[in-house]
Design a protein around this motif. Structure first.
Motif, PDB file in Angstrom:
ATOM      1  N   UNK A 105       0.869  -1.170   0.000  1.00 13.99           N
ATOM      2  CA  UNK A 105       0.000   0.000   0.000  1.00 13.99           C
ATOM      3  C   UNK A 105       0.913   1.229   0.000  1.00 13.99           C
ATOM      4  N   UNK A 106       0.901   2.045  -1.057  1.00  9.08           N
ATOM      5  CA  UNK A 106       1.817   3.194  -1.135  1.00  9.08           C
ATOM      6  C   UNK A 106       1.768   4.108   0.086  1.00  9.08           C
ATOM      7  N   UNK A 107       0.592   4.200   0.719  1.00  5.74           N
ATOM      8  CA  UNK A 107       0.465   5.081   1.872  1.00  5.74           C
ATOM      9  C   UNK A 107       1.072   4.482   3.140  1.00  5.74           C
ATOM     10  N   UNK A 108       1.570   3.256   3.023  1.00  5.48           N
ATOM     11  CA  UNK A 108       2.224   2.626   4.170  1.00  5.48           C
ATOM     12  C   UNK A 108       3.697   2.312   3.873  1.00  5.48           C
ATOM     13  N   UNK A 109       4.236   3.019   2.863  1.00  8.98           N
ATOM     14  CA  UNK A 109       5.649   2.910   2.508  1.00  8.98           C
ATOM     15  C   UNK A 109       6.295   4.273   2.756  1.00  8.98           C
ATOM     16  N   UNK A 110       7.365   4.293   3.538  1.00  7.71           N
ATOM     17  CA  UNK A 110       8.031   5.552   3.862  1.00  7.71           C
ATOM     18  C   UNK A 110       9.471   5.587   3.388  1.00  7.71           C
ATOM     19  N   UNK A 111      10.050   6.770   3.435  1.00  4.69           N
ATOM     20  CA  UNK A 111      11.461   6.983   3.090  1.00  4.69           C
ATOM     21  C   UNK A 111      12.103   7.789   4.210  1.00  4.69           C
ATOM     22  N   UNK A 112      13.275   7.360   4.643  1.00  4.47           N
ATOM     23  CA  UNK A 112      14.078   8.115   5.613  1.00  4.47           C
ATOM     24  C   UNK A 112      15.501   8.123   5.072  1.00  4.47           C
ATOM     25  N   UNK A 113      15.986   9.297   4.693  1.00  2.00           N
ATOM     26  CA  UNK A 113      17.272   9.361   3.996  1.00  2.00           C
ATOM     27  C   UNK A 113      18.161  10.441   4.593  1.00  2.00           C
ATOM     28  N   UNK A 114      19.456  10.142   4.633  1.00  2.00           N
ATOM     29  CA  UNK A 114      20.408  11.082   5.203  1.00  2.00           C
ATOM     30  C   UNK A 114      21.430  11.577   4.200  1.00  2.00           C
ATOM     31  N   UNK A 115      21.934  12.774   4.440  1.00  2.00           N
ATOM     32  CA  UNK A 115      23.060  13.323   3.693  1.00  2.00           C
ATOM     33  C   UNK A 115      23.760  14.331   4.582  1.00  2.00           C
ATOM     34  N   UNK A 116      25.044  14.489   4.395  1.00  2.00           N
ATOM     35  CA  UNK A 116      25.771  15.452   5.205  1.00  2.00           C
ATOM     36  C   UNK A 116      25.859  16.820   4.553  1.00  2.00           C
ATOM     37  N   UNK A 117      25.986  16.825   3.221  1.00  2.00           N
ATOM     38  CA  UNK A 117      26.226  18.075   2.494  1.00  2.00           C
ATOM     39  C   UNK A 117      25.161  18.342   1.444  1.00  2.00           C
ATOM     40  N   UNK A 181      14.911   6.963  12.379  1.00  2.00           N
ATOM     41  CA  UNK A 181      13.627   7.486  11.895  1.00  2.00           C
ATOM     42  C   UNK A 181      12.774   6.370  11.314  1.00  2.00           C
ATOM     43  N   UNK A 182      13.406   5.533  10.488  1.00  2.00           N
ATOM     44  CA  UNK A 182      12.663   4.443   9.871  1.00  2.00           C
ATOM     45  C   UNK A 182      12.126   3.463  10.894  1.00  2.00           C
ATOM     46  N   UNK A 183      12.937   3.163  11.899  1.00  2.00           N
ATOM     47  CA  UNK A 183      12.510   2.267  12.973  1.00  2.00           C
ATOM     48  C   UNK A 183      11.286   2.832  13.680  1.00  2.00           C
ATOM     49  N   UNK A 184      11.338   4.120  13.983  1.00  2.00           N
ATOM     50  CA  UNK A 184      10.216   4.765  14.681  1.00  2.00           C
ATOM     51  C   UNK A 184       8.965   4.798  13.815  1.00  2.00           C
ATOM     52  N   UNK A 194       9.960   0.841   5.158  1.00  2.00           N
ATOM     53  CA  UNK A 194      10.678   2.114   5.027  1.00  2.00           C
ATOM     54  C   UNK A 194      11.976   1.877   4.260  1.00  2.00           C
ATOM     55  N   UNK A 195      12.191   2.714   3.260  1.00  2.00           N
ATOM     56  CA  UNK A 195      13.444   2.701   2.503  1.00  2.00           C
ATOM     57  C   UNK A 195      14.364   3.699   3.193  1.00  2.00           C
ATOM     58  N   UNK A 196      15.369   3.190   3.889  1.00  2.00           N
ATOM     59  CA  UNK A 196      16.226   4.042   4.718  1.00  2.00           C
ATOM     60  C   UNK A 196      17.670   3.951   4.251  1.00  2.00           C
ATOM     61  N   UNK A 197      18.361   5.088   4.298  1.00  2.00           N
ATOM     62  CA  UNK A 197      19.768   5.061   3.892  1.00  2.00           C
ATOM     63  C   UNK A 197      20.373   6.436   3.825  1.00  2.00           C
ATOM     64  N   UNK A 198      21.406   6.558   3.008  1.00  2.00           N
ATOM     65  CA  UNK A 198      22.093   7.838   2.884  1.00  2.00           C
ATOM     66  C   UNK A 198      22.967   7.863   1.656  1.00  2.00           C
ATOM     67  N   UNK A 199      23.315   9.073   1.235  1.00  2.00           N
ATOM     68  CA  UNK A 199      24.114   9.251   0.027  1.00  2.00           C
ATOM     69  C   UNK A 199      24.978  10.489   0.151  1.00  2.00           C
ATOM     70  N   UNK A 200      26.138  10.450  -0.464  1.00  2.00           N
ATOM     71  CA  UNK A 200      27.025  11.615  -0.482  1.00  2.00           C
ATOM     72  C   UNK A 200      27.878  11.605  -1.739  1.00  2.00           C
ATOM     73  N   UNK A 246      21.466   1.643   1.095  1.00  2.00           N
ATOM     74  CA  UNK A 246      20.048   1.625   1.476  1.00  2.00           C
ATOM     75  C   UNK A 246      19.705   0.300   2.135  1.00  2.00           C
ATOM     76  N   UNK A 247      18.889   0.391   3.177  1.00  2.00           N
ATOM     77  CA  UNK A 247      18.320  -0.795   3.820  1.00  2.00           C
ATOM     78  C   UNK A 247      16.809  -0.703   3.721  1.00  2.00           C
ATOM     79  N   UNK A 248      16.169  -1.765   3.267  1.00  2.00           N
ATOM     80  CA  UNK A 248      14.711  -1.829   3.309  1.00  2.00           C
ATOM     81  C   UNK A 248      14.331  -2.389   4.670  1.00  2.00           C
ATOM     82  N   UNK A 249      13.672  -1.556   5.468  1.00  2.00           N
ATOM     83  CA  UNK A 249      13.182  -1.944   6.789  1.00  2.00           C
ATOM     84  C   UNK A 249      11.713  -2.323   6.669  1.00  2.00           C
TER      85      UNK A 249
END
Length: 421
Positions: A105-117, A181-184, A194-200, A246-249
């Motif tokens: 269900x698209x409304x139950x899929x989230x994204x939590x992503x990090x970047x430093x810059x 964030x994704x865990x919460x 939740x699609x969680x991760x980071x990129x730089x 990226x980790x799919x939680x």
């Protein structure tokens, strides 16, 4: 509903490989991804540092990014999409996005992503264009490409993830905080996945010059592979890296209902602040210790079950010792029984993407029962009393846990604990 959150998909593009399998294989072998930069701007700007951890595979060569997408995203966004697509496929979803997948269900899929810059290449290229050619030549997509939340937005739109698309900008702790964030998000019942991760993507002359001016970077320009030396008495600074992970939680209930393969449980996370100095870690390591203890408590993890730590270990003279002290404060005598890996020795420091990449490696360590290498450790600093893994090592059978640490400028501390399933 189960409150357990599990990892069902992994993706990465890094200096060690264009996917998780290659990155993991090279991390076990002790391969260095640090190279001499051949870009003309190194000589043009007379940069004092000319080494970095460049991506092993160009995003367009990965097969997970189109030429049109490459033009519409800063390099950091390109890397994010490559890693996210691998993780999504690895999680075994039946369609390219949540809207078309019967089990989602698209409304139950989230994204939590990090970047430093964020989109530093886009920002500074746009400034060059404005200065040299005038405002009419600045691209209309400049702002959407440079804004730090563009990666989260791009991933959200690609996979039709509508629960939330959140961005963390906490320097080098960013993508570990994104896991929190994704865990919460899943524990609260807001999302199932939740699609969680980071990129730089900050290997650019300006950040290199600025970090070098701070005396933060290694200057072993003549020996790139040996430049990143966590815990070694001759360490002289970190090496810049780039990439994404990226980790799919997923809630355990949702994952089991669709028959998903589960790598590990994201048992708990801890986040704290030093409130000490804008760049230097608190020598007392009180904040880092608090984040470690909070993560263990959050996940109800017995400290004696922790057998492995993927350390932040940047290879800076000031940073490595406090982290060692924090581990001793959190684990006491058990610290001697923990296999510690410092994988930045191979990848360099991905800044806001570092935590996600190291979390992927930690999950693989738990799933495969292997601790990856630390290279370039010839003379261990006597102040760092840790069991450092210099050759890939087997981890015990039975229920185990492993920790991934991330600490950033501004005093940001973030810790994730993964448990075997």
């Amino acid at each position: 509903m189960s409150h357990k959150v599990v990892v069902t998909g992994l993706g990465a593009t890094s200096p060690l490989g264009g996917d998780v399998a290659t990155t993991w294989e090279n991390a076990l072998k002790g391969v260095s991804g640090i190279i001499k930069l051949e870009d003309s701007w190194v000589e043009e700007h007379d940069l004092p540092v000319s080494i970095a951890g460049r991506l092993a595979v160009d995003p367009l060569e990965s097969g997970r990014l189109s030429k049109v997408e490459a033009k519409r995203h800063d390099p950091s966004g390109q890397y994010a999409l490559v890693a996210a697509r691998e993780a999504w496929e690895d999680a075994g979803f039946s369609a390219e996005n949540a809207e078309d997948a019967e089990e989602l269900d698209p409304e139950r899929i989230g994204v939590a992503f990090g970047t430093g810059i964020g989109g530093v290449w886009t920002l500074l290229d746009a400034w060059d264009t404005l200065r040299d050619k005038g405002p009419r030549r600045v691209m209309p997509m400049t702002v959407p490409m440079l804004m730090p939340n563009s990666n989260a937005a791009a991933v959200s739109m690609t996979f039709k993830a509508r629960a939330a698309a959140q961005t963390v900008v906490s320097a080098c702790a960013s993508s570990t905080e994104s896991l929190s964030l994704g865990l919460a998000m899943i524990r609260s019942g807001k999302a199932d996945v939740v699609i969680a991760g980071g990129s730089e993507a900050a290997i650019h002359p300006m950040p290199l010059a600025a970090f070098a001016k701070m005396q933060a970077l290694s200057r072993r320009n003549d020996d790139p592979a040996a430049a990143s030396r966590p815990y070694d008495t001759d360490r002289d600074g970190f090496v810049m890296g780039e990439g994404a992970a990226v980790l799919v939680l997923e809630s355990e209930e949702h994952a089991k209902a669709r028959g998903a393969r589960i790598y590990a449980e994201l048992a708990g996370t801890g986040v704290s602040a030093d409130s000490y100095h804008i760049t230097a870690p608190d020598p007392s390591a009180l904040g880092a210790t608090r984040a470690l203890k909070e993560a263990l408590e959050d996940g109800q993890v017995d400290p004696t079950s922790v057998v492995h730590v993927n350390a932040h270990a940047t290879s800076t003279p000031a940073g490595d010792v406090p982290e060692s002290n924090a581990l001793h404060a959190a684990f006491g005598e058990h610290t001697k029984k923990i296999a510690v890996s410092a994988t930045k020795s191979m990848t360099g420091h991905l800044l806001g993407g570092a935590g996600a990449l190291e979390a992927v490696l930690t999950v693989k360590a738990v799933a495969d029962r292997k601790a990856p290498c630390t290279i370039n450790l010839e003379n261990q600093d006597p102040e760092i009393d840790l069991d450092v893994v210099t050759e890939a090592r087997d981890l015990p059978e039975g229920e185990i846990a492993a920790v991934s640490n991330s600490f950033g400028f501004g005093g940001h501390n973030a810790v994730a604990v993964f448990r075997s399933v």
